[in-house]
Design a protein around this motif. Sequence first.
Motif, mmCIF file in Angstrom:
data_model
loop_
_atom_site.group_PDB
_atom_site.id
_atom_site.type_symbol
_atom_site.label_atom_id
_atom_site.label_comp_id
_atom_site.label_asym_id
_atom_site.label_seq_id
_atom_site.Cartn_x
_atom_site.Cartn_y
_atom_site.Cartn_z
ATOM 1 N N THR A 198 -4.811 -2.732 -4.479
ATOM 2 C CA THR A 198 -4.935 -3.509 -5.717
ATOM 3 C C THR A 198 -3.584 -3.515 -6.419
ATOM 4 O OG1 THR A 198 -5.626 -1.583 -6.998
ATOM 5 C CG2 THR A 198 -7.369 -2.929 -5.969
ATOM 6 N N LEU A 199 -3.439 -4.335 -7.405
ATOM 7 C CA LEU A 199 -2.166 -4.440 -8.105
ATOM 8 C C LEU A 199 -1.888 -3.131 -8.845
ATOM 9 C CD1 LEU A 199 0.228 -6.281 -8.794
ATOM 10 C CD2 LEU A 199 -1.041 -7.025 -10.848
ATOM 11 N N GLY A 200 -0.847 -2.479 -8.407
ATOM 12 C CA GLY A 200 -0.428 -1.242 -9.025
ATOM 13 C C GLY A 200 -1.261 -0.047 -8.633
ATOM 14 N N SER A 201 -2.253 -0.218 -7.733
ATOM 15 C CA SER A 201 -3.092 0.913 -7.311
ATOM 16 C C SER A 201 -3.830 0.539 -6.027
ATOM 17 C CB SER A 201 -4.090 1.270 -8.423
ATOM 18 O OG SER A 201 -4.833 2.421 -8.043
ATOM 19 N N TYR A 202 -5.034 1.147 -5.831
ATOM 20 C CA TYR A 202 -5.864 0.865 -4.639
ATOM 21 C C TYR A 202 -7.297 1.323 -4.958
ATOM 22 C CZ TYR A 202 -5.627 5.890 -3.835
ATOM 23 O OH TYR A 202 -5.727 7.247 -3.989
ATOM 24 N N LYS A 203 -8.269 0.933 -4.102
ATOM 25 C CA LYS A 203 -9.642 1.429 -4.240
ATOM 26 C C LYS A 203 -10.238 1.674 -2.858
ATOM 27 C CE LYS A 203 -11.957 -3.085 -4.495
ATOM 28 N NZ LYS A 203 -12.889 -3.917 -5.293
ATOM 29 N N CYS A 204 -11.190 2.646 -2.828
ATOM 30 C CA CYS A 204 -11.840 3.033 -1.562
ATOM 31 C C CYS A 204 -13.252 2.448 -1.492
ATOM 32 C CB CYS A 204 -11.916 4.540 -1.445
ATOM 33 S SG CYS A 204 -10.291 5.355 -1.406
ATOM 34 N N SER A 205 -13.743 2.206 -0.263
ATOM 35 C CA SER A 205 -15.124 1.746 -0.017
ATOM 36 C C SER A 205 -15.644 2.384 1.280
ATOM 37 C CB SER A 205 -15.181 0.216 0.070
ATOM 38 O OG SER A 205 -14.395 -0.243 1.164
ATOM 39 N N CYS A 206 -16.961 2.300 1.485
ATOM 40 C CA CYS A 206 -17.596 2.973 2.640
ATOM 41 C C CYS A 206 -18.231 1.948 3.566
ATOM 42 C CB CYS A 206 -18.659 3.956 2.169
ATOM 43 S SG CYS A 206 -18.019 5.258 1.097
ATOM 44 N N THR A 207 -18.434 2.369 4.806
ATOM 45 C CA THR A 207 -19.118 1.524 5.788
ATOM 46 C C THR A 207 -20.634 1.572 5.540
ATOM 47 O OG1 THR A 207 -19.200 3.369 7.345
ATOM 48 C CG2 THR A 207 -17.322 1.863 7.515
ATOM 49 N N THR A 208 -21.371 0.742 6.271
ATOM 50 C CA THR A 208 -22.834 0.672 6.129
ATOM 51 C C THR A 208 -23.461 2.027 6.449
ATOM 52 O OG1 THR A 208 -22.788 -1.656 6.795
ATOM 53 C CG2 THR A 208 -24.913 -0.527 6.891
ATOM 54 N N GLY A 209 -24.385 2.434 5.621
ATOM 55 C CA GLY A 209 -25.052 3.718 5.825
ATOM 56 C C GLY A 209 -24.469 4.823 4.979
ATOM 57 N N PHE A 210 -23.443 4.528 4.215
ATOM 58 C CA PHE A 210 -22.803 5.546 3.368
ATOM 59 C C PHE A 210 -22.622 4.985 1.966
ATOM 60 C CE2 PHE A 210 -21.636 6.638 7.667
ATOM 61 C CZ PHE A 210 -21.748 8.011 7.703
ATOM 62 N N ALA A 211 -22.471 5.898 1.019
ATOM 63 C CA ALA A 211 -22.215 5.527 -0.383
ATOM 64 C C ALA A 211 -20.979 6.284 -0.870
ATOM 65 C CB ALA A 211 -23.430 5.848 -1.250
ATOM 66 N N LEU A 212 -20.148 5.651 -1.759
ATOM 67 C CA LEU A 212 -18.921 6.267 -2.248
ATOM 68 C C LEU A 212 -19.248 7.487 -3.085
ATOM 69 C CD1 LEU A 212 -15.866 5.639 -2.026
ATOM 70 C CD2 LEU A 212 -16.035 4.537 -4.284
ATOM 71 N N ALA A 213 -18.554 8.590 -2.790
ATOM 72 C CA ALA A 213 -18.798 9.833 -3.517
ATOM 73 C C ALA A 213 -18.227 9.744 -4.927
ATOM 74 C CB ALA A 213 -18.186 11.003 -2.747
ATOM 75 N N ALA A 214 -18.515 10.783 -5.697
ATOM 76 C CA ALA A 214 -18.092 10.794 -7.097
ATOM 77 C C ALA A 214 -16.582 10.821 -7.241
ATOM 78 C CB ALA A 214 -18.716 11.997 -7.806
ATOM 79 N N ASP A 215 -15.852 11.359 -6.216
ATOM 80 C CA ASP A 215 -14.385 11.424 -6.326
ATOM 81 C C ASP A 215 -13.724 10.089 -6.054
ATOM 82 O OD1 ASP A 215 -14.727 11.116 -3.617
ATOM 83 O OD2 ASP A 215 -13.979 13.100 -3.064
ATOM 84 N N GLY A 216 -14.505 9.077 -5.668
ATOM 85 C CA GLY A 216 -13.950 7.754 -5.430
ATOM 86 C C GLY A 216 -13.234 7.612 -4.120
ATOM 87 N N ARG A 217 -13.215 8.656 -3.319
ATOM 88 C CA ARG A 217 -12.466 8.592 -2.065
ATOM 89 C C ARG A 217 -13.358 8.854 -0.848
ATOM 90 N NH1 ARG A 217 -7.402 12.279 -1.933
ATOM 91 N NH2 ARG A 217 -7.244 11.122 0.016
ATOM 92 N N ASN A 218 -14.222 9.870 -0.955
ATOM 93 C CA ASN A 218 -15.058 10.254 0.176
ATOM 94 C C ASN A 218 -16.356 9.450 0.189
ATOM 95 O OD1 ASN A 218 -13.567 12.587 1.441
ATOM 96 N ND2 ASN A 218 -13.642 13.265 -0.696
ATOM 97 N N CYS A 219 -17.087 9.554 1.312
ATOM 98 C CA CYS A 219 -18.332 8.819 1.503
ATOM 99 C C CYS A 219 -19.455 9.801 1.845
ATOM 100 C CB CYS A 219 -18.196 7.787 2.639
ATOM 101 S SG CYS A 219 -17.025 6.466 2.264
ATOM 102 N N ASP A 220 -20.576 9.640 1.166
ATOM 103 C CA ASP A 220 -21.760 10.464 1.426
ATOM 104 C C ASP A 220 -22.789 9.647 2.218
ATOM 105 O OD1 ASP A 220 -20.661 12.556 0.017
ATOM 106 O OD2 ASP A 220 -21.582 11.942 -1.879
ATOM 107 N N ASP A 221 -23.545 10.365 3.087
ATOM 108 C CA ASP A 221 -24.597 9.692 3.867
ATOM 109 C C ASP A 221 -25.660 9.113 2.936
ATOM 110 O OD1 ASP A 221 -26.263 9.001 6.190
ATOM 111 O OD2 ASP A 221 -27.531 10.660 5.512
#
Length: 638
Positions: free
Chosen positions: A349-372
């Motif tokens: 993103t402009l001046g930064s970035y964002k994380c996302s997860c594949t199907t079957g997972f949801a973004l964790a509270a830290d915004g980086r990891n993925c939980d089942d």
Amino acid sequence: MGLRVALLFSLFGVLLGQEQISMEDCCKNGQKHGTDHEDCASLPLISESTTCRIVQEQCCVTVLEDKMCTNGINIAKDQGACDSLFTNTCDTKTTKLTIVVSALALKSTDQILMFLWCLSGKCAHRCVGNDTCACFKGYKLKPDGKSCEDINECLVGASNCRGGERCINTEGSFRCQREVSCGTGYELTDSNNCKDIDECETGIHNCGPQFQCQNTQGSFRCLPKVQCGSGFIQDALGNCIDINECVSQTGPCNRGQICINTVGSYTCQRNSVNCGRGYHLNEEGTRCVDIDECKTTENVCGGHACLNMLGSYRCECEFFFSFALRSYVDVNECRHYPGRLCAHKCENTLGSYKCSCTTGFALAADGRNCDDLNECESTPCSQECANVYGSYQCYCRRGYQLSDLDGTTCEDIDECALPTGGHICSYRCHNTPGSFHCSCPVNGYTLAVNGRSCQDIDECVTGSHTCTENQSCFNVQGGFRCLSFECPNNYRRVGETAARLERSEVVRCIKSCQPNNIACVLDPTHSVSHTFISLPTFRELPRPEEIVFLRTTVPAYGSYNFGSYDVKFDILEGNVDNAFDIIKRVENGLYVGIVRQVKPLIGPAMTVLKLSMRNLITQGDSGHNIVNVHVFVSEFWF
């Protein structure tokens, strides 16, 4: 359950059913004729019984021999010789006996006189010496010391009939008759006992090829040939299907463990702590703590300023300032630090970035990891759902199968339409959602305890028949028959016909001739009997089935004073499509006629087998008996 009927017949025609004339009367008639006429060549016909005729002739000849012997004894005593007897005009047989007796008289007159006393027929049954008469078993001596009369064992309490049996007196003996039916799955033996029918041995069970027949008292069971081991369940066709213990059981594993299904079992794996990117286990190994990437020896920002964050870090870039453009230039972090910023997918993103997860997972509270993501919470399956890492699996309950179209919908299995569905139920199979049920014909049958077999209802026992008081009820497979019988002319019925006929029941008519009815007396048929049997429809008959036994009291290969004796069995009428035959066999030294079913019959059908049992002696035919076997074939094969 082999279905069999055993009938017992005595030795001679006189005992088989016609009007009985005692042997004593036959002998007295012969003695009187010999005394009055001194000739035995033209004896009067007083009975059609061959035995009576032989006794009549022997007693007549004995009177003539007695007279000749008396003359021989007197001549021997007076003259001391027997030569003059050779001029006698008597026949050779009588002359020889007279000569022998007269010669013996010269030595022991008393013995000869006692022998003649017995030989002359003064004893009705037998002589035991010292001018004493005795009777055969089942008889007792009359006050005259010579005649014998029948002992009524039922009246004097000398029978050995058991509880539930009725004593019936017969000439010289007695018999025990059951008062209660043996019931379905049992047959009556010759000893008047109820014996279990082994449906497995006789081949009348309905177990399929994947099942083993096991006989039980009064019935049978179908046991699968293949025994499923632990962790499997057997379906209605005998196949072994794996049990998903992780779904069918409630928490098979301990807390902190994950259940994984395997073929025939399951395993429990420890739910190990898996820290995401930017975290590591603490020293105790119990929880994840943040990694301060900025304090590592590695220069993660490549000379730029480093700012630590939970589970990550951020580099403060030295932006390039262009005096010409007077603006800052964005840095693509996803491209500069591939795989280090996001656990799954990174988007600049402009001046930064964002994380996302594949199907079957949801973004964790830290915004980086993925939980089942537990998809089962949204019930995506029509029946059972099992969550797996990053996905889920649908399962179906017993009687259903997973659809090949969407993999989530459970479709009903039509057990009745399977290749072996015709063997699930003995009569008719009805599919239901997730299962099936069996039914029997509307009338005459009821569903067995196992829910698959059909059992016949004995309407004669339950009282649900419609027979009148003048009729006898006979139970057949799937129904009943109301029967009534009338004896032919010159015959009379022996005993009373029961209101409910058993398979071994015999209705017997014996000859009863009117006085001076010579045609009736000369008729060789001594008795006409009726018996009954119910058979299922046999679509295949791998071997002949023995169904009726005609037992006699005739010793095989025996001989008597009047010659050797034999029995001939024939089927005269009613042999539809030659489905039956009759053979002769020797059992326990006696002749037995056996009716066998050699071809299958398709019901419903009914026929009457007219059987003949002919008594043969070397001097000719001594008459025969007719047995009518009423055969009822049911519509069904079970």
